[in-house]
Design a protein around this motif. Structure first.
Motif, PDB file in Angstrom:
ATOM      1  N   TRP A   4     -55.691 -53.229   9.570  1.00 45.32           N
ATOM      2  CA  TRP A   4     -54.829 -52.153  10.446  1.00 45.32           C
ATOM      3  C   TRP A   4     -55.466 -52.127  12.069  1.00 45.32           C
ATOM      4  O   TRP A   4     -55.032 -52.096  13.038  1.00 45.32           O
ATOM      5  CB  TRP A   4     -55.075 -50.860   9.715  1.00 45.32           C
ATOM      6  CG  TRP A   4     -54.614 -49.695  10.935  1.00 45.32           C
ATOM      7  CD1 TRP A   4     -53.371 -49.629  10.855  1.00 45.32           C
ATOM      8  CD2 TRP A   4     -55.290 -48.610  11.450  1.00 45.32           C
ATOM      9  NE1 TRP A   4     -53.015 -48.419  11.237  1.00 45.32           N
ATOM     10  CE2 TRP A   4     -54.130 -47.624  12.066  1.00 45.32           C
ATOM     11  CE3 TRP A   4     -56.713 -48.523  11.621  1.00 45.32           C
ATOM     12  CZ2 TRP A   4     -54.639 -46.752  12.539  1.00 45.32           C
ATOM     13  CZ3 TRP A   4     -56.817 -47.530  12.314  1.00 45.32           C
ATOM     14  CH2 TRP A   4     -56.040 -46.555  12.917  1.00 45.32           C
ATOM     15  N   VAL A   5     -56.859 -52.288  11.990  1.00 44.85           N
ATOM     16  CA  VAL A   5     -57.801 -52.218  13.330  1.00 44.85           C
ATOM     17  C   VAL A   5     -57.706 -53.838  13.587  1.00 44.85           C
ATOM     18  O   VAL A   5     -58.760 -54.477  12.657  1.00 44.85           O
ATOM     19  CB  VAL A   5     -58.845 -51.711  13.318  1.00 44.85           C
ATOM     20  CG1 VAL A   5     -59.612 -51.772  14.568  1.00 44.85           C
ATOM     21  CG2 VAL A   5     -58.541 -49.906  12.980  1.00 44.85           C
ATOM     22  N   GLU A   6     -57.386 -54.321  14.604  1.00 45.15           N
ATOM     23  CA  GLU A   6     -57.935 -55.675  14.955  1.00 45.15           C
ATOM     24  C   GLU A   6     -59.221 -55.882  15.456  1.00 45.15           C
ATOM     25  O   GLU A   6     -59.744 -54.815  16.335  1.00 45.15           O
ATOM     26  CB  GLU A   6     -57.015 -56.102  16.245  1.00 45.15           C
ATOM     27  CG  GLU A   6     -55.479 -56.166  15.928  1.00 45.15           C
ATOM     28  CD  GLU A   6     -54.460 -56.541  17.124  1.00 45.15           C
ATOM     29  OE1 GLU A   6     -54.211 -57.708  17.143  1.00 45.15           O
ATOM     30  OE2 GLU A   6     -54.397 -55.546  17.860  1.00 45.15           O
ATOM     31  N   PRO A   7     -60.310 -56.497  14.970  1.00 43.17           N
ATOM     32  CA  PRO A   7     -61.424 -56.318  14.938  1.00 43.17           C
ATOM     33  C   PRO A   7     -62.116 -56.648  16.378  1.00 43.17           C
ATOM     34  O   PRO A   7     -63.058 -56.102  16.870  1.00 43.17           O
ATOM     35  CB  PRO A   7     -62.075 -57.741  14.088  1.00 43.17           C
ATOM     36  CG  PRO A   7     -60.883 -58.650  13.796  1.00 43.17           C
ATOM     37  CD  PRO A   7     -59.762 -57.704  13.851  1.00 43.17           C
ATOM     38  N   ASP A   8     -61.246 -57.306  17.226  1.00 42.73           N
ATOM     39  CA  ASP A   8     -61.821 -57.657  18.712  1.00 42.73           C
ATOM     40  C   ASP A   8     -61.063 -56.752  19.655  1.00 42.73           C
ATOM     41  O   ASP A   8     -61.257 -57.212  20.853  1.00 42.73           O
ATOM     42  CB  ASP A   8     -61.567 -59.092  19.156  1.00 42.73           C
ATOM     43  CG  ASP A   8     -60.206 -59.495  18.959  1.00 42.73           C
ATOM     44  OD1 ASP A   8     -59.456 -58.915  18.236  1.00 42.73           O
ATOM     45  OD2 ASP A   8     -59.820 -60.587  19.639  1.00 42.73           O
ATOM     46  N   PHE A   9     -60.227 -55.783  19.356  1.00 47.88           N
ATOM     47  CA  PHE A   9     -59.616 -54.876  20.419  1.00 47.88           C
ATOM     48  C   PHE A   9     -60.499 -53.872  20.465  1.00 47.88           C
ATOM     49  O   PHE A   9     -61.214 -53.080  19.855  1.00 47.88           O
ATOM     50  CB  PHE A   9     -58.338 -54.362  19.606  1.00 47.88           C
ATOM     51  CG  PHE A   9     -57.275 -53.790  20.773  1.00 47.88           C
ATOM     52  CD1 PHE A   9     -56.549 -54.561  21.505  1.00 47.88           C
ATOM     53  CD2 PHE A   9     -57.244 -52.429  20.984  1.00 47.88           C
ATOM     54  CE1 PHE A   9     -55.634 -54.289  22.623  1.00 47.88           C
ATOM     55  CE2 PHE A   9     -56.346 -52.151  21.989  1.00 47.88           C
ATOM     56  CZ  PHE A   9     -55.640 -52.989  22.628  1.00 47.88           C
ATOM     57  N   PRO A  10     -60.570 -53.206  21.697  1.00 44.54           N
ATOM     58  CA  PRO A  10     -61.760 -52.593  22.513  1.00 44.54           C
ATOM     59  C   PRO A  10     -61.626 -50.989  22.058  1.00 44.54           C
ATOM     60  O   PRO A  10     -62.456 -50.209  22.380  1.00 44.54           O
ATOM     61  CB  PRO A  10     -61.440 -52.698  23.842  1.00 44.54           C
ATOM     62  CG  PRO A  10     -60.369 -53.076  24.220  1.00 44.54           C
ATOM     63  CD  PRO A  10     -59.731 -53.838  22.983  1.00 44.54           C
ATOM     64  N   PHE A  11     -60.143 -50.569  21.577  1.00 39.86           N
ATOM     65  CA  PHE A  11     -60.167 -49.058  21.369  1.00 39.86           C
ATOM     66  C   PHE A  11     -59.136 -49.013  20.344  1.00 39.86           C
ATOM     67  O   PHE A  11     -58.356 -49.910  20.012  1.00 39.86           O
ATOM     68  CB  PHE A  11     -59.987 -48.272  22.497  1.00 39.86           C
ATOM     69  CG  PHE A  11     -58.536 -48.374  22.985  1.00 39.86           C
ATOM     70  CD1 PHE A  11     -57.681 -47.570  22.574  1.00 39.86           C
ATOM     71  CD2 PHE A  11     -57.999 -49.481  23.721  1.00 39.86           C
ATOM     72  CE1 PHE A  11     -56.375 -47.705  23.173  1.00 39.86           C
ATOM     73  CE2 PHE A  11     -56.965 -49.644  24.439  1.00 39.86           C
ATOM     74  CZ  PHE A  11     -56.100 -48.611  24.054  1.00 39.86           C
ATOM     75  N   PHE A  12     -59.010 -47.804  19.632  1.00 40.91           N
ATOM     76  CA  PHE A  12     -57.952 -47.302  18.857  1.00 40.91           C
ATOM     77  C   PHE A  12     -58.168 -45.788  18.748  1.00 40.91           C
ATOM     78  O   PHE A  12     -59.113 -45.347  19.062  1.00 40.91           O
ATOM     79  CB  PHE A  12     -57.861 -47.895  17.430  1.00 40.91           C
ATOM     80  CG  PHE A  12     -59.104 -47.826  16.425  1.00 40.91           C
ATOM     81  CD1 PHE A  12     -58.919 -46.790  15.579  1.00 40.91           C
ATOM     82  CD2 PHE A  12     -60.090 -48.721  16.478  1.00 40.91           C
ATOM     83  CE1 PHE A  12     -60.206 -46.640  14.532  1.00 40.91           C
ATOM     84  CE2 PHE A  12     -61.285 -48.460  15.550  1.00 40.91           C
ATOM     85  CZ  PHE A  12     -61.091 -47.453  14.788  1.00 40.91           C
ATOM     86  N   SER A  13     -57.001 -45.330  18.078  1.00 42.05           N
ATOM     87  CA  SER A  13     -56.964 -43.847  18.057  1.00 42.05           C
ATOM     88  C   SER A  13     -57.315 -43.468  16.527  1.00 42.05           C
ATOM     89  O   SER A  13     -56.830 -44.070  15.729  1.00 42.05           O
ATOM     90  CB  SER A  13     -55.598 -43.298  18.390  1.00 42.05           C
ATOM     91  OG  SER A  13     -55.368 -43.617  19.717  1.00 42.05           O
ATOM     92  N   SER A  14     -58.072 -42.352  16.499  1.00 40.28           N
ATOM     93  CA  SER A  14     -58.373 -41.745  15.260  1.00 40.28           C
ATOM     94  C   SER A  14     -58.848 -40.402  15.274  1.00 40.28           C
ATOM     95  O   SER A  14     -59.618 -39.930  16.345  1.00 40.28           O
ATOM     96  CB  SER A  14     -59.119 -42.717  14.336  1.00 40.28           C
ATOM     97  OG  SER A  14     -59.696 -42.342  13.117  1.00 40.28           O
TER      98      SER A  14
END
Length: 316
Positions: A4-14
């Motif tokens: 669900w979270v791409e491991p190398d993406f710099p941010f996500f919402s939660s």
């Protein structure tokens, strides 16, 4: 499907529930709309755009996948437990945290109260952002070197960028700032004091000394004197004992490389029925080159008839 979270993406919402991360840390610390920053080296931070605060900084695996969006990503039958029993929490050791109060404040007096309208239920945090006169989150910009946060505090424009360096063989988490002119004193609330954590700050060599690191009401704060010219600052957090203050670095602005270069097409199968109410079948863009799951959350139509389908948080 990929994670669900791409491991190398710099941010996500939660959502982030940090109310039980340590006896010495704030017990009232819930972030409904957190921006989770993936800093690298297993270091993370949660920025609260409503209160302009950093609700937690930690080192570990990230965020527990207990919310609806990540929990049902691979198992569509999985539902969120009722109430607040299954909220995501920091997965790892929390270094520093803030309670429910503005992380940036203008004026001479520190307040650790929530200035917003209270929610109907006493266990909920205040509603929405702080008054615009106090501050306002403006943008999150993805650059080649990570995420830049842009917001205002008492009319002063601020750009912020996080990075991780190394000191004594351990991560040094750095917050870099570009701060516009300010007529009133400004105060950055760094977080509740933690005896195991080292906090340092740096200003550009030769620049006038405008910042002071202080302890107020059991919290570390960085107080800034009024100034007529933009200034640069850097704050560092380390668990490695004594460390040198970070030197402020220029906030990056170069556009990132295209991350998802391929285009994905899908198909629409209009209904052949002539009834007053018909159902057209719109296929989701799966499979796709990135193995992303896509879950439609709503359908809206623009004035020209164009249909728009937002997806669940985290889906691409």
């Amino acid at each position: 499907r990929a994670n669900w979270v791409e491991p190398d993406f710099p941010f996500f919402s939660s959502v982030l529930d940090a109310r039980k991360v340590g006896a010495a840390l704030p017990g009232n610390n819930l972030t409904p709309r957190g921006i989770i920053l993936n800093l690298g080296r297993d270091c993370w931070a949660c920025f609260d755009p409503d209160l302009l605060r950093v609700s937690a900084v930690w080192r570990g695996a990230g965020v527990t996948p207990t919310a609806l969006a990540p929990g049902s990503y691979h198992d569509v039958t999985r539902k969120t437990p009722g109430g607040q029993a299954g909220l995501p929490t920091p997965s790892g050791s929390v270094w520093i945290a803030n309670g429910i109060y503005p992380g940036w404040q203008a004026g001479d007096v520190l307040s650790l109260d929530d200035p917003r309208e209270p929610a109907p239920s006493p266990e909920e945090v205040g509603r929405g952002p702080i008054p615009e006169a106090m501050g306002r989150f403006n943008a999150l910009r993805l650059t080649r070197d990570g995420v830049v946060l842009e917001y205002t505090v008492g009319g002063t424009a601020i750009r912020e960028w996080w990075t991780v360096s190394e000191s004594n063989g351990q991560p040094l988490i750095e917050r870099h700032f570009e701060i516009g002119a300010a007529r009133a004193p400004l105060r950055l609330v760094l977080g509740t004091k933690n005896s195991a954590l080292t906090v340092v700050f740096g200003e550009p060599p030769g620049a006038p000394r405008l910042a002071t690191l202080a302890e107020e009401k059991s919290a570390w704060t960085l107080r800034l004197a009024p100034h007529t010219q933009p200034l640069a600052l850097a704050v560092g957090f380390s668990m490695a004992g004594t460390v040198a203050p970070p030197i402020p670095r220029a906030i990056p602005s170069e556009r990132p490389a295209t991350r998802w270069e391929q285009e994905v097409t899908t198909a629409i199968k209009p209904s052949a029925a002539t009834d007053a109410y018909v159902v057209d079948h719109i296929a989701l863009p799966e499979p796709n080159p990135w193995r992303r799951g896509v879950r439609g959350a709503d359908i809206q139509f623009l004035a020209d008839g164009t249909g728009v389908m937002p997806t669940l948080d985290g889906d691409r």
